[in-house]
Design a protein around this motif. Sequence first.
Motif, PDB file in Angstrom:
ATOM      1  N   PRO A 115       0.832  -1.211   0.000  1.00  0.00           N
ATOM      2  CA  PRO A 115       0.000   0.000   0.000  1.00  0.00           C
ATOM      3  C   PRO A 115       0.859   1.251   0.000  1.00  0.00           C
ATOM      4  O   PRO A 115       2.003   1.253   0.439  1.00  0.00           O
ATOM      5  CB  PRO A 115      -0.799  -0.133   1.314  1.00  0.00           C
ATOM      6  N   ALA A 116       0.256   2.333  -0.553  1.00  0.00           N
ATOM      7  CA  ALA A 116       0.972   3.609  -0.607  1.00  0.00           C
ATOM      8  C   ALA A 116       1.199   4.141   0.798  1.00  0.00           C
ATOM      9  O   ALA A 116       0.338   4.026   1.677  1.00  0.00           O
ATOM     10  CB  ALA A 116       0.177   4.614  -1.439  1.00  0.00           C
ATOM     11  N   LEU A 117       2.356   4.716   0.998  1.00  0.00           N
ATOM     12  CA  LEU A 117       2.711   5.233   2.312  1.00  0.00           C
ATOM     13  C   LEU A 117       2.040   6.574   2.536  1.00  0.00           C
ATOM     14  O   LEU A 117       2.209   7.504   1.754  1.00  0.00           O
ATOM     15  CB  LEU A 117       4.235   5.396   2.419  1.00  0.00           C
ATOM     16  N   ASP A 118       1.232   6.659   3.577  1.00  0.00           N
ATOM     17  CA  ASP A 118       0.548   7.898   3.933  1.00  0.00           C
ATOM     18  C   ASP A 118       1.489   8.743   4.782  1.00  0.00           C
ATOM     19  O   ASP A 118       1.499   8.658   6.004  1.00  0.00           O
ATOM     20  CB  ASP A 118      -0.749   7.590   4.686  1.00  0.00           C
ATOM     21  N   THR A 119       2.285   9.559   4.108  1.00  0.00           N
ATOM     22  CA  THR A 119       3.255  10.370   4.843  1.00  0.00           C
ATOM     23  C   THR A 119       2.587  11.482   5.624  1.00  0.00           C
ATOM     24  O   THR A 119       3.184  12.037   6.543  1.00  0.00           O
ATOM     25  CB  THR A 119       4.276  10.974   3.864  1.00  0.00           C
ATOM     26  N   GLY A 120       1.359  11.828   5.248  1.00  0.00           N
ATOM     27  CA  GLY A 120       0.667  12.881   5.997  1.00  0.00           C
ATOM     28  C   GLY A 120       0.353  12.478   7.416  1.00  0.00           C
ATOM     29  O   GLY A 120       0.255  13.319   8.298  1.00  0.00           O
ATOM     30  N   ARG A 121       0.211  11.185   7.662  1.00  0.00           N
ATOM     31  CA  ARG A 121      -0.067  10.694   9.008  1.00  0.00           C
ATOM     32  C   ARG A 121       1.200  10.434   9.789  1.00  0.00           C
ATOM     33  O   ARG A 121       1.208  10.512  11.004  1.00  0.00           O
ATOM     34  CB  ARG A 121      -0.895   9.417   8.935  1.00  0.00           C
ATOM     35  N   THR A 122       2.266  10.074   9.089  1.00  0.00           N
ATOM     36  CA  THR A 122       3.503   9.711   9.776  1.00  0.00           C
ATOM     37  C   THR A 122       4.478  10.868   9.909  1.00  0.00           C
ATOM     38  O   THR A 122       5.340  10.835  10.770  1.00  0.00           O
ATOM     39  CB  THR A 122       4.193   8.568   9.025  1.00  0.00           C
ATOM     40  N   GLN A 123       4.359  11.930   9.067  1.00  0.00           N
ATOM     41  CA  GLN A 123       5.281  13.062   9.105  1.00  0.00           C
ATOM     42  C   GLN A 123       4.494  14.338   9.382  1.00  0.00           C
ATOM     43  O   GLN A 123       3.754  14.829   8.520  1.00  0.00           O
ATOM     44  CB  GLN A 123       6.041  13.180   7.785  1.00  0.00           C
ATOM     45  N   PRO A 124       4.596  14.902  10.584  1.00  0.00           N
ATOM     46  CA  PRO A 124       3.824  16.122  10.918  1.00  0.00           C
ATOM     47  C   PRO A 124       4.210  17.300  10.043  1.00  0.00           C
ATOM     48  O   PRO A 124       3.368  18.167   9.769  1.00  0.00           O
ATOM     49  CB  PRO A 124       4.185  16.363  12.397  1.00  0.00           C
ATOM     50  N   GLN A 125       5.473  17.403   9.573  1.00  0.00           N
ATOM     51  CA  GLN A 125       5.873  18.543   8.760  1.00  0.00           C
ATOM     52  C   GLN A 125       5.090  18.577   7.454  1.00  0.00           C
ATOM     53  O   GLN A 125       4.613  19.641   7.018  1.00  0.00           O
ATOM     54  CB  GLN A 125       7.376  18.505   8.475  1.00  0.00           C
ATOM     55  N   GLU A 126       4.961  17.414   6.825  1.00  0.00           N
ATOM     56  CA  GLU A 126       4.239  17.388   5.560  1.00  0.00           C
ATOM     57  C   GLU A 126       2.754  17.658   5.773  1.00  0.00           C
ATOM     58  O   GLU A 126       2.116  18.321   4.957  1.00  0.00           O
ATOM     59  CB  GLU A 126       4.448  16.036   4.891  1.00  0.00           C
ATOM     60  N   ALA A 183       1.485  19.579   8.082  1.00  0.00           N
ATOM     61  CA  ALA A 183       1.351  21.020   8.325  1.00  0.00           C
ATOM     62  C   ALA A 183       1.486  21.804   7.019  1.00  0.00           C
ATOM     63  O   ALA A 183       0.809  22.816   6.811  1.00  0.00           O
ATOM     64  CB  ALA A 183       2.400  21.484   9.327  1.00  0.00           C
ATOM     65  N   ALA A 184       2.385  21.346   6.124  1.00  0.00           N
ATOM     66  CA  ALA A 184       2.545  22.036   4.838  1.00  0.00           C
ATOM     67  C   ALA A 184       1.288  21.912   3.990  1.00  0.00           C
ATOM     68  O   ALA A 184       0.909  22.848   3.274  1.00  0.00           O
ATOM     69  CB  ALA A 184       3.751  21.476   4.099  1.00  0.00           C
ATOM     70  N   ARG A 185       0.622  20.747   4.086  1.00  0.00           N
ATOM     71  CA  ARG A 185      -0.612  20.587   3.320  1.00  0.00           C
ATOM     72  C   ARG A 185      -1.728  21.481   3.854  1.00  0.00           C
ATOM     73  O   ARG A 185      -2.545  21.998   3.098  1.00  0.00           O
ATOM     74  CB  ARG A 185      -1.049  19.115   3.354  1.00  0.00           C
ATOM     75  N   GLU A 186      -1.780  21.619   5.183  1.00  0.00           N
ATOM     76  CA  GLU A 186      -2.835  22.427   5.788  1.00  0.00           C
ATOM     77  C   GLU A 186      -2.554  23.921   5.734  1.00  0.00           C
ATOM     78  O   GLU A 186      -3.431  24.725   6.026  1.00  0.00           O
ATOM     79  CB  GLU A 186      -3.025  21.991   7.240  1.00  0.00           C
ATOM     80  N   ARG A 187      -1.357  24.347   5.365  1.00  0.00           N
ATOM     81  CA  ARG A 187      -1.012  25.773   5.316  1.00  0.00           C
ATOM     82  C   ARG A 187      -1.714  26.425   4.121  1.00  0.00           C
ATOM     83  O   ARG A 187      -1.654  25.908   2.995  1.00  0.00           O
ATOM     84  CB  ARG A 187       0.492  25.928   5.197  1.00  0.00           C
ATOM     85  N   PRO A 188      -2.420  27.582   4.285  1.00  0.00           N
ATOM     86  CA  PRO A 188      -3.126  28.226   3.164  1.00  0.00           C
ATOM     87  C   PRO A 188      -2.139  28.825   2.164  1.00  0.00           C
ATOM     88  O   PRO A 188      -1.049  29.276   2.522  1.00  0.00           O
ATOM     89  CB  PRO A 188      -3.968  29.298   3.856  1.00  0.00           C
ATOM     90  N   THR A 189      -2.559  28.880   0.907  1.00  0.00           N
ATOM     91  CA  THR A 189      -1.737  29.460  -0.150  1.00  0.00           C
ATOM     92  C   THR A 189      -1.882  30.974  -0.176  1.00  0.00           C
ATOM     93  O   THR A 189      -2.660  31.566   0.586  1.00  0.00           O
ATOM     94  CB  THR A 189      -2.140  28.861  -1.501  1.00  0.00           C
ATOM     95  N   ALA A 190      -1.108  31.626  -1.074  1.00  0.00           N
ATOM     96  CA  ALA A 190      -1.154  33.095  -1.166  1.00  0.00           C
ATOM     97  C   ALA A 190      -2.526  33.576  -1.634  1.00  0.00           C
ATOM     98  O   ALA A 190      -3.064  34.580  -1.118  1.00  0.00           O
ATOM     99  CB  ALA A 190      -0.057  33.592  -2.119  1.00  0.00           C
TER     100      ALA A 190
END
Length: 203
Positions: free
Chosen positions: A139-150, A152-159
């Motif tokens: 199965p594909a590795l869900d890095t969003g669950r295992t890596q808090p930095q990634e 947080a980067a996904r949840e950060r709003p864009t410009a």
Amino acid sequence: MSAKIGPIRQAWYQWKALRLPWRKRFLVGIDLQGNTYWEFRLTRGSPDTDPDARWRRIVQYPRSTHYSEVRVPPHWHQWLRYQRRAAPTLAEQARDVARQEQMKVLAAEADARWEAKPGYLDAPPGEAPGRGERGQPVPALDTGRTQPQERAARERPTANERRAAAETGAAKEKDDPWKRARPSTPGETWQPEAWTPPAAKRR
């Protein structure tokens, strides 16, 4: 498995197995390899008062057997270490040997079935084994669950999202009637100011 025991040796075994009162050593049993197992004591008496009177267990192998070729079955190992009270019989040992041979056959058949299945190395380039073949899809590795930095980067709003939020906030402030109302008392517009104490006069 050793050869069949002759009548003379069988009679000798039966004679040595008799627990006569004057005996300090008697035969307990034999295994399929021809080893004999004995119980003996150094002196006759009570084991509570004389430690040499307690029964000890040993194994003796044929003189033609080399030290490196001595094999003691598991059942006799248990008896030698006082992990079982009764000595194993020849029928019990024969059943255990048959069970071991059956397990070897089943293990060989399982290995043959496993080797008959195609593996990843046997598949053509660019193709993976189908369902039911050796190997399972990873199965594909869900890095969003295992890596808090990634995450947080996904949840950060864009410009663009920040600009749209700022415009929405300005429109809300513009439409707010409380912001458009003029202050009626001086206290509503008062803000604290910086204060610097004057220099003290010398006396």
